[in-house]
Design a protein around this motif. Structure first.
Motif, PDB file in Angstrom:
ATOM      1  N   GLU A 288       5.180  11.137 -39.368  1.00 42.02           N
ATOM      2  CA  GLU A 288       5.270  11.567 -38.108  1.00 42.02           C
ATOM      3  C   GLU A 288       4.116  12.603 -37.794  1.00 42.02           C
ATOM      4  OE1 GLU A 288       6.938  10.285 -35.675  1.00 42.02           O
ATOM      5  OE2 GLU A 288       7.600   8.885 -37.121  1.00 42.02           O
ATOM      6  N   GLU A 289       3.558  13.508 -38.890  1.00 44.74           N
ATOM      7  CA  GLU A 289       2.661  14.332 -38.784  1.00 44.74           C
ATOM      8  C   GLU A 289       1.204  13.645 -38.373  1.00 44.74           C
ATOM      9  OE1 GLU A 289       0.381  18.016 -40.792  1.00 44.74           O
ATOM     10  OE2 GLU A 289       1.920  17.004 -41.882  1.00 44.74           O
ATOM     11  N   ARG A 290       0.765  12.588 -38.998  1.00 43.87           N
ATOM     12  CA  ARG A 290      -0.473  12.154 -39.005  1.00 43.87           C
ATOM     13  C   ARG A 290      -0.290  11.341 -37.343  1.00 43.87           C
ATOM     14  NH1 ARG A 290      -0.699  10.668 -44.827  1.00 43.87           N
ATOM     15  NH2 ARG A 290      -2.684  11.957 -45.560  1.00 43.87           N
ATOM     16  N   LYS A 291       0.830  10.610 -37.295  1.00 42.25           N
ATOM     17  CA  LYS A 291       0.926   9.922 -36.034  1.00 42.25           C
ATOM     18  C   LYS A 291       0.843  10.771 -34.605  1.00 42.25           C
ATOM     19  CE  LYS A 291       3.979   6.337 -37.342  1.00 42.25           C
ATOM     20  NZ  LYS A 291       5.391   5.652 -37.175  1.00 42.25           N
ATOM     21  N   ALA A 292       1.244  12.098 -34.918  1.00 43.89           N
ATOM     22  CA  ALA A 292       1.264  12.961 -33.932  1.00 43.89           C
ATOM     23  C   ALA A 292      -0.236  13.453 -33.612  1.00 43.89           C
ATOM     24  CB  ALA A 292       2.116  14.241 -34.097  1.00 43.89           C
TER      25      ALA A 292
ATOM     26  N   ASP B   3      -5.680  10.663 -28.601  1.00 43.73           N
ATOM     27  CA  ASP B   3      -5.443   9.291 -27.761  1.00 43.73           C
ATOM     28  C   ASP B   3      -5.900   8.157 -28.510  1.00 43.73           C
ATOM     29  OD1 ASP B   3      -4.641   8.339 -25.228  1.00 43.73           O
ATOM     30  OD2 ASP B   3      -6.555   8.320 -24.449  1.00 43.73           O
ATOM     31  N   MET B   4      -5.565   8.177 -29.799  1.00 48.93           N
ATOM     32  CA  MET B   4      -5.817   7.070 -30.585  1.00 48.93           C
ATOM     33  C   MET B   4      -4.570   6.534 -31.285  1.00 48.93           C
ATOM     34  SD  MET B   4      -9.528   8.661 -32.251  1.00 48.93           S
ATOM     35  CE  MET B   4     -10.062   7.102 -32.776  1.00 48.93           C
ATOM     36  N   THR B   5      -4.717   5.198 -31.619  1.00 48.86           N
ATOM     37  CA  THR B   5      -3.785   4.716 -32.515  1.00 48.86           C
ATOM     38  C   THR B   5      -4.063   4.638 -33.852  1.00 48.86           C
ATOM     39  OG1 THR B   5      -4.964   2.461 -32.523  1.00 48.86           O
ATOM     40  CG2 THR B   5      -3.334   2.938 -30.580  1.00 48.86           C
ATOM     41  N   PRO B   6      -3.314   4.563 -34.628  1.00 51.30           N
ATOM     42  CA  PRO B   6      -3.494   4.525 -36.259  1.00 51.30           C
ATOM     43  C   PRO B   6      -4.647   3.505 -36.634  1.00 51.30           C
ATOM     44  CG  PRO B   6      -1.151   4.812 -36.017  1.00 51.30           C
ATOM     45  CD  PRO B   6      -1.801   4.589 -34.815  1.00 51.30           C
TER      46      PRO B   6
ATOM     47  N   ALA C  16      -9.912  13.293 -42.073  1.00 53.36           N
ATOM     48  CA  ALA C  16     -11.274  13.957 -41.505  1.00 53.36           C
ATOM     49  C   ALA C  16     -11.216  13.585 -39.961  1.00 53.36           C
ATOM     50  CB  ALA C  16     -12.538  13.652 -41.985  1.00 53.36           C
ATOM     51  N   VAL C  17     -10.817  12.417 -39.611  1.00 49.75           N
ATOM     52  CA  VAL C  17     -10.813  12.114 -38.261  1.00 49.75           C
ATOM     53  C   VAL C  17      -9.553  12.770 -37.537  1.00 49.75           C
ATOM     54  CG1 VAL C  17     -10.340  10.251 -36.377  1.00 49.75           C
ATOM     55  CG2 VAL C  17     -11.948  10.015 -38.452  1.00 49.75           C
ATOM     56  N   LEU C  18      -8.429  12.945 -38.291  1.00 51.28           N
ATOM     57  CA  LEU C  18      -7.317  13.507 -37.856  1.00 51.28           C
ATOM     58  C   LEU C  18      -7.464  14.997 -37.643  1.00 51.28           C
ATOM     59  CD1 LEU C  18      -4.608  11.411 -39.761  1.00 51.28           C
ATOM     60  CD2 LEU C  18      -5.136  11.235 -37.093  1.00 51.28           C
ATOM     61  N   ASN C  19      -8.278  15.421 -38.643  1.00 51.73           N
ATOM     62  CA  ASN C  19      -8.588  17.043 -38.593  1.00 51.73           C
ATOM     63  C   ASN C  19      -9.836  17.356 -38.432  1.00 51.73           C
ATOM     64  OD1 ASN C  19      -5.685  17.805 -39.509  1.00 51.73           O
ATOM     65  ND2 ASN C  19      -6.251  16.206 -41.028  1.00 51.73           N
ATOM     66  N   PRO C  20     -10.521  16.969 -37.299  1.00 49.39           N
ATOM     67  CA  PRO C  20     -11.919  17.051 -37.136  1.00 49.39           C
ATOM     68  C   PRO C  20     -12.289  18.684 -37.023  1.00 49.39           C
ATOM     69  CG  PRO C  20     -11.076  16.449 -35.187  1.00 49.39           C
ATOM     70  CD  PRO C  20     -10.074  16.237 -35.972  1.00 49.39           C
ATOM     71  N   GLU C  21     -13.527  18.720 -37.467  1.00 51.16           N
ATOM     72  CA  GLU C  21     -14.057  20.055 -37.189  1.00 51.16           C
ATOM     73  C   GLU C  21     -14.362  20.308 -35.820  1.00 51.16           C
ATOM     74  OE1 GLU C  21     -18.423  22.224 -38.116  1.00 51.16           O
ATOM     75  OE2 GLU C  21     -17.092  21.828 -40.006  1.00 51.16           O
ATOM     76  N   LYS C  22     -14.186  21.397 -34.864  1.00 58.11           N
ATOM     77  CA  LYS C  22     -14.191  21.656 -33.597  1.00 58.11           C
ATOM     78  C   LYS C  22     -15.661  22.301 -33.449  1.00 58.11           C
ATOM     79  CE  LYS C  22     -10.104  20.478 -32.264  1.00 58.11           C
ATOM     80  NZ  LYS C  22      -9.541  19.839 -33.485  1.00 58.11           N
ATOM     81  N   HIS C  23     -16.643  21.832 -32.762  1.00 59.58           N
ATOM     82  CA  HIS C  23     -17.913  22.060 -32.463  1.00 59.58           C
ATOM     83  C   HIS C  23     -18.323  21.495 -31.371  1.00 59.58           C
ATOM     84  CE1 HIS C  23     -19.187  18.388 -34.329  1.00 59.58           C
ATOM     85  NE2 HIS C  23     -18.456  18.607 -35.352  1.00 59.58           N
TER      86      HIS C  23
END
Length: 342
Positions: A185-189, A195-198, A294-301
């Motif tokens: 559920e965490e990854r899906k959220a 705004d992406m599907t798995p 990495a995609v689910l937790n990207p660096e903000k820049h």
């Protein structure tokens, strides 16, 4: 014959029978030098087939057959992967043939379904053709939201426990179950927040995975591509060009060291992310978990551009400025030209 002689004869017979039973049941009946070997009994094997399979490892097959008859194994053959230990007697061998040993099936970042099924079929009984047929079954793909371009994304590189005699359908179904378990559920959220599907996350993760082997750099690279998607800028990902060129040549092993020139950058393919905006139709490879996360937790820049670094091997230089990017790209091009890489 008096009672004493009868008792002596009976005792001798009893000892002989006991000795025979001991030898038949417990005395070593193996003839291999290793401490242990695995014996594989294919699905549908008959008792006579098993006798042929074990013959290279069993010293006295007739003795084995006596015990197999007593233990009714001759009427109850099981397929699977069985462990024979050096020095085991016939009773132990028959018992071993009733205990199907699981194995650790491992696959890493396979670049295509063809390579995946080849690797898997080298570890379990199901062959490449049956695995491919099961995975690409139209009903299965439609039911679970995949198509031929995206179904590779169902497989998460890892080590899984299987029985050797696993069928193609059972392998496929377990892999889908593992896919669902991975998408917590965490990854899906997190995917929804992007705004992406798995499957879309995995498609982008495959590009990130191919762009950098450095796991610590992947969140930054993912951030670049997400910034491009937000502004509807083409991804302009070199790995997708390489993938497109390989598909065009019908050779997924084609070696391409540099992406350059009109022929490559203009290749007619839906995977050409220099021409087409948005994500490619499906993953260009099987990304590992670090790339997915990495995609689910990207660096903000605010970086939009990146280029391989000539100073930090394996890493990249990032910038939000196109002028700086051109400078970095020229520096890199000059460096690879000096190395004679074409």
């Amino acid at each position: 014959m008096n009672k004493k002689k009868i008792l002596i004869v009976l005792s001798v017979i009893a000892v002989a029978v006991a000795a025979y039973l001991y030898v038949s049941l417990f005395a070593s009946n193996t003839k291999f030098d290793k401490d242990e070997v695995y014996v594989f009994v294919p699905t549908g094997s008959k008792y006579e087939d098993v006798l042929k399979i074990i013959e290279p490892y069993v010293k006295d097959v007739d003795g084995f057959k006596v015990v197999a008859k007593i233990r009714s194994y001759d009427e109850n053959v099981f397929p699977g992967r069985f462990l024979f230990k050096k020095g085991t007697g016939s009773l132990g061998l028959v018992s071993a043939l009733r205990h199907n040993q699981p194995l650790d099936l491992a696959f890493n970042n396979q670049e295509s379904l063809e390579k995946l099924v080849s690797r898997v079929s080298s570890q379990i009984e199901a062959d490449s053709l049956s695995l491919m047929k099961a995975i690409k079954d139209p009903a299965f793909m439609k039911k679970n939201g995949f198509n031929e371009e995206t179904v590779l994304g169902m497989f998460i590189p890892n080590t899984y426990q299987f029985k050797w005699n696993t069928s193609a359908e059972k392998f496929r179904d377990k892999m889908f179950a593992e896919f669902e378990n991975f998408w917590t559920e965490e990854r899906k959220a997190k995917a929804k927040a992007l705004d992406m599907t798995p499957v879309e996350v995995i498609t982008l993760a495959a590009v990130v995975h191919k762009e950098t082997v450095k796991a610590d750099e992947r969140p930054r690279v993912a951030g670049v591509y997400l910034n491009r998607l937000k502004t509807e800028m083409p991804l302009q990902a070199d790995p997708t060009i390489i993938f497109a060129m390989r598909r065009k040549a019908n050779n997924l092993d084609l070696v391409i060291k540099r992406v350059k020139g009109r022929e490559m950058l203009g290749v007619d393919s839906p995977y050409n992310t220099y021409v087409h905006t948005g994500l490619p139709p499906g993953p260009i490879a099987m990304p590992d978990i670090s790339a997915i996360d990495a995609v689910l937790n990207p660096e903000k820049h605010d970086y939009i551009y990146f280029c391989a670094s000539v100073e930090r091997f394996g890493y990249h230089d990032f910038t939000a400025s196109y002028a700086e990017h051109v400078e970095n790209a020229n520096k890199y091009a000059e460096w690879v030209n000096k190395l004679g890489i074409k």
